[in-house]
Design an enzyme around this catalytic site. Structure first.
Site, short mmCIF file in Angstrom:
data_model
loop_
_atom_site.label_atom_id
_atom_site.label_comp_id
_atom_site.label_asym_id
_atom_site.label_seq_id
_atom_site.Cartn_x
_atom_site.Cartn_y
_atom_site.Cartn_z
N TYR A 68 30.29 30.52 45.90
CA TYR A 68 30.94 31.45 45.10
C TYR A 68 29.74 32.38 44.19
CZ TYR A 68 33.86 32.66 40.82
OH TYR A 68 34.50 33.18 39.92
N LEU A 70 28.82 34.15 40.91
CA LEU A 70 29.02 33.97 39.57
C LEU A 70 28.74 35.07 38.93
CD1 LEU A 70 27.10 30.58 39.22
CD2 LEU A 70 29.39 30.79 38.90
N LEU A 72 26.88 39.24 39.17
CA LEU A 72 25.91 40.14 40.14
C LEU A 72 25.84 41.39 38.88
CD1 LEU A 72 24.86 41.56 42.38
CD2 LEU A 72 27.03 42.44 42.91
N GLY A 73 24.49 41.98 38.80
CA GLY A 73 24.23 42.99 38.00
C GLY A 73 23.00 43.83 38.31
N VAL A 74 23.14 45.11 37.97
CA VAL A 74 21.74 45.92 38.26
C VAL A 74 21.74 46.76 36.93
CG1 VAL A 74 20.91 47.88 39.76
CG2 VAL A 74 22.13 45.92 40.75
N SER A 85 23.83 46.14 47.02
CA SER A 85 24.36 45.78 48.26
C SER A 85 23.15 44.94 48.73
CB SER A 85 24.38 47.23 49.16
OG SER A 85 25.20 48.05 48.57
N HIS A 107 35.68 36.55 42.18
CA HIS A 107 36.81 37.11 41.19
C HIS A 107 36.21 38.47 40.67
CE1 HIS A 107 37.82 32.80 40.99
NE2 HIS A 107 39.19 33.09 41.23
N ASN A 112 38.27 46.81 36.96
CA ASN A 112 37.17 46.95 37.19
C ASN A 112 37.28 47.56 38.57
OD1 ASN A 112 34.34 47.40 37.71
ND2 ASN A 112 33.85 45.12 37.20
N TYR A 119 33.02 45.88 46.69
CA TYR A 119 33.26 44.51 47.46
C TYR A 119 34.11 45.16 48.82
CZ TYR A 119 30.96 41.70 44.30
OH TYR A 119 30.09 40.98 43.24
N TYR A 134 42.06 36.05 33.45
CA TYR A 134 41.01 36.22 32.21
C TYR A 134 41.91 36.36 30.87
CZ TYR A 134 37.67 37.54 35.90
OH TYR A 134 37.01 37.23 37.18
#
Length: 213
Positions: A68, A70, A72-74, A85, A107, A112, A119, A134
Site C-alpha cells: 500500500y 502511503l 508520494l511527493g516530489v 515515475s 487511494h 486530485n 496513476y 475522506y
C-alpha cells in the site's frame, strides 16, 4: 498533507514502513545531498484491505499480501522530470519481488486530477470509488482506489466482462467467414460516408489503408 510525528518516526525506523527517496547529489553547499522525492509504503495482508474480494479467486492462499502506497511527493521545483515515475517503478519492482504479493494499491482523493492522471499513466487500474472516504475541514470527499497487479494478481471476470469476451469471440469468428475483399469494400464505403468530416478522415483512412496491406 500533514502527518503526525509518529508517522515519520516509523518511516525513519522502518517500523513496518518501506521507503524510497530521490536525492539531488549535484548540490555543492556544505556537501549535502538534497532529498527531492519520497515514497512510503506498507505491506499488508490482502484480507485486511478494501479489495480483498478482488482476490477471492485464489482464496486457497491465505497469506496473500498487498503493498500500500502511503505517501508520494516530489519537491515543486523538481516536478515533471520523471522522479515520481521512477519512485513508483521501484515500488512496483519491490512488490513483484515478493512472491506472495499480488498488487500495489493506493487511494486518491476525487478532486486530485493530476494524481489520477499520473496513476493511469503508470497503468494502475481504477477499481473502486469509495463515497465520503475522506473528511477534511468539515467536508466529506470521495476516494478513488487504484491497483497495479503483480505476480498474477488480477480482477476476476465479472458476468458482464465474460459476456463482452464471448460476444467478441463470436464477432471475430463471423468476421473471419466474410471474404477479405468484402471487408475491404465495407471499409472503403465507410471512408466515403465520412469524407465530409475532417476530424475523422485521417483515422478512417488509416484503417482503410491497413485493409489493403
Amino acid at each position: 498533507s500533514r502527518y503526525e510525528r509518529e508517522f515519520f518516526l516509523n518511516v525513519v525506523n522502518g517500523n513496518g514502513v518501506i521507503s524510497w527517496g530521490a536525492v539531488d547529489t549535484s548540490r555543492s553547499d556544505e556537501g549535502r545531498d538534497e532529498l527531492i522525492g519520497f515514497v512510503t509504503t506498507r505491506m499488508i495482508a490482502a484480507k485486511d484491505s478494501e479489495i480483498e474480494d478482488l482476490f477471492r479467486y485464489n482464496n486457497s492462499h491465505k497469506d496473500l499480501t498487498l503493498l500500500y502506497i502511503l505517501t508520494l511527493g516530489v519537491v515543486d521545483s523538481y516536478r515533471n522530470l520523471g522522479i515520481a515515475s521512477s519512485l513508483v517503478r521501484e515500488v512496483i519492482k519491490h512488490a513483484a519481488s515478493v512472491s506472495n504479493c499480488r498488487g500495489v494499491y493506493l487511494h486518491v482523493i476525487s478532486y486530485n486530477q493530476p494524481a489520477i492522471n499520473f496513476y493511469k499513466k503508470m497503468l494502475f487500474k481504477l477499481v473502486r470509488r469509495l463515497p465520503m472516504f475522506y473528511y477534511i475541514r468539515g467536508q466529506h470527499y470521495d476516494s478513488y482506489l487504484f491497483v497495479y497487479y503483480v505476480n498474477g494478481g488480477r480482477t476476476p471476470c465479472s458476468p458482464l466482462a465474460f459476456l463482452k469476451m464471448l460476444v467478441g469471440k463470436i464477432w471475430r469468428k463471423e468476421e473471419k467467414s466474410i471474404p477479405r475483399w468484402s471487408r475491404c469494400k465495407e471499409s472503403t464505403t465507410l471512408l466515403t460516408s465520412q469524407n465530409n468530416n475532417s476530424n475523422n478522415k485521417r483515422i478512417i483512412a488509416g484503417e482503410d489503408s491497413r485493409c489493403h496491406v
